[in-house]
Scaffold this motif. Structure first.
Motif, PDB file in Angstrom:
ATOM      1  N   GLU A   8       0.822  -1.215   0.000  1.00  0.00           N
ATOM      2  CA  GLU A   8       0.000   0.000   0.000  1.00  0.00           C
ATOM      3  C   GLU A   8       0.855   1.265   0.000  1.00  0.00           C
ATOM      4  OE1 GLU A   8      -3.083   0.305   2.933  1.00  0.00           O
ATOM      5  OE2 GLU A   8      -3.497  -1.839   2.802  1.00  0.00           O
ATOM      6  N   ASN A   9       1.863   1.317   0.856  1.00  0.00           N
ATOM      7  CA  ASN A   9       2.671   2.532   0.990  1.00  0.00           C
ATOM      8  C   ASN A   9       3.984   2.445   0.206  1.00  0.00           C
ATOM      9  OD1 ASN A   9       0.767   3.595   2.738  1.00  0.00           O
ATOM     10  ND2 ASN A   9       1.707   2.640   4.503  1.00  0.00           N
ATOM     11  N   GLU A  10       4.092   1.494  -0.682  1.00  0.00           N
ATOM     12  CA  GLU A  10       5.327   1.316  -1.444  1.00  0.00           C
ATOM     13  C   GLU A  10       5.287   2.145  -2.718  1.00  0.00           C
ATOM     14  OE1 GLU A  10       8.075  -2.328  -3.098  1.00  0.00           O
ATOM     15  OE2 GLU A  10       5.951  -2.662  -2.769  1.00  0.00           O
ATOM     16  N   GLY A  11       6.372   2.820  -3.002  1.00  0.00           N
ATOM     17  CA  GLY A  11       6.465   3.627  -4.210  1.00  0.00           C
ATOM     18  C   GLY A  11       6.698   2.766  -5.438  1.00  0.00           C
ATOM     19  N   ILE A  12       6.378   3.322  -6.586  1.00  0.00           N
ATOM     20  CA  ILE A  12       6.530   2.590  -7.833  1.00  0.00           C
ATOM     21  C   ILE A  12       8.004   2.333  -8.128  1.00  0.00           C
ATOM     22  CG2 ILE A  12       6.515   4.634  -9.316  1.00  0.00           C
ATOM     23  CD1 ILE A  12       4.808   1.342 -10.178  1.00  0.00           C
ATOM     24  N   GLU A  13       8.890   3.259  -7.721  1.00  0.00           N
ATOM     25  CA  GLU A  13      10.317   3.090  -7.972  1.00  0.00           C
ATOM     26  C   GLU A  13      10.867   1.881  -7.231  1.00  0.00           C
ATOM     27  OE1 GLU A  13       9.092   6.073  -6.856  1.00  0.00           O
ATOM     28  OE2 GLU A  13       9.092   7.147  -8.763  1.00  0.00           O
ATOM     29  N   SER A  14      10.497   1.720  -5.978  1.00  0.00           N
ATOM     30  CA  SER A  14      11.009   0.583  -5.206  1.00  0.00           C
ATOM     31  C   SER A  14      10.412  -0.741  -5.720  1.00  0.00           C
ATOM     32  CB  SER A  14      10.723   0.748  -3.715  1.00  0.00           C
ATOM     33  OG  SER A  14       9.346   0.773  -3.474  1.00  0.00           O
ATOM     34  N   ALA A  15       9.166  -0.705  -6.147  1.00  0.00           N
ATOM     35  CA  ALA A  15       8.556  -1.915  -6.703  1.00  0.00           C
ATOM     36  C   ALA A  15       9.233  -2.294  -8.017  1.00  0.00           C
ATOM     37  CB  ALA A  15       7.063  -1.694  -6.933  1.00  0.00           C
ATOM     38  N   LEU A  16       9.556  -1.304  -8.823  1.00  0.00           N
ATOM     39  CA  LEU A  16      10.242  -1.557 -10.086  1.00  0.00           C
ATOM     40  C   LEU A  16      11.640  -2.115  -9.831  1.00  0.00           C
ATOM     41  CD1 LEU A  16      10.019  -1.358 -13.138  1.00  0.00           C
ATOM     42  CD2 LEU A  16      10.903   0.962 -12.977  1.00  0.00           C
ATOM     43  N   ARG A  17      12.327  -1.579  -8.816  1.00  0.00           N
ATOM     44  CA  ARG A  17      13.651  -2.092  -8.456  1.00  0.00           C
ATOM     45  C   ARG A  17      13.571  -3.554  -8.024  1.00  0.00           C
ATOM     46  NH1 ARG A  17      15.005   1.112  -4.120  1.00  0.00           N
ATOM     47  NH2 ARG A  17      14.095   2.939  -5.047  1.00  0.00           N
ATOM     48  N   ARG A  18      12.569  -3.879  -7.195  1.00  0.00           N
ATOM     49  CA  ARG A  18      12.384  -5.272  -6.761  1.00  0.00           C
ATOM     50  C   ARG A  18      12.100  -6.188  -7.949  1.00  0.00           C
ATOM     51  NH1 ARG A  18       8.305  -7.114  -3.302  1.00  0.00           N
ATOM     52  NH2 ARG A  18       6.971  -5.397  -3.884  1.00  0.00           N
TER      53      ARG A  18
END
Length: 62
Positions: A8-18
């Protein structure tokens, strides 16, 4: 297939990195590059021969 769940509170940049990290660990990019173009049996044989030569060269250095 590589899949991630975005919090929910995760940014798109960190999700893309993962996602990129999981894709690289799974070896999807190397497989994709290998199957990008059709390779004739002769080309495949030459590629494997060159790879074998490189491998031997590396093993003699160590």
């Amino acid at each position: 297939m590589t899949q991630i769940v975005v919090g929910e509170n995760e940014g798109i940049e960190s999700a893309l990195r993962r996602f990129k990290r999981q894709v690289s660990k799974a070896g999807i990019f190397s497989d994709m590059k290998k199957h990008r173009h059709f390779e004739t049996p002769e080309q495949k044989r030459k590629r494997k021969e060159v790879a074998k030569h490189r491998q031997r060269k590396r093993s003699f250095r160590n």
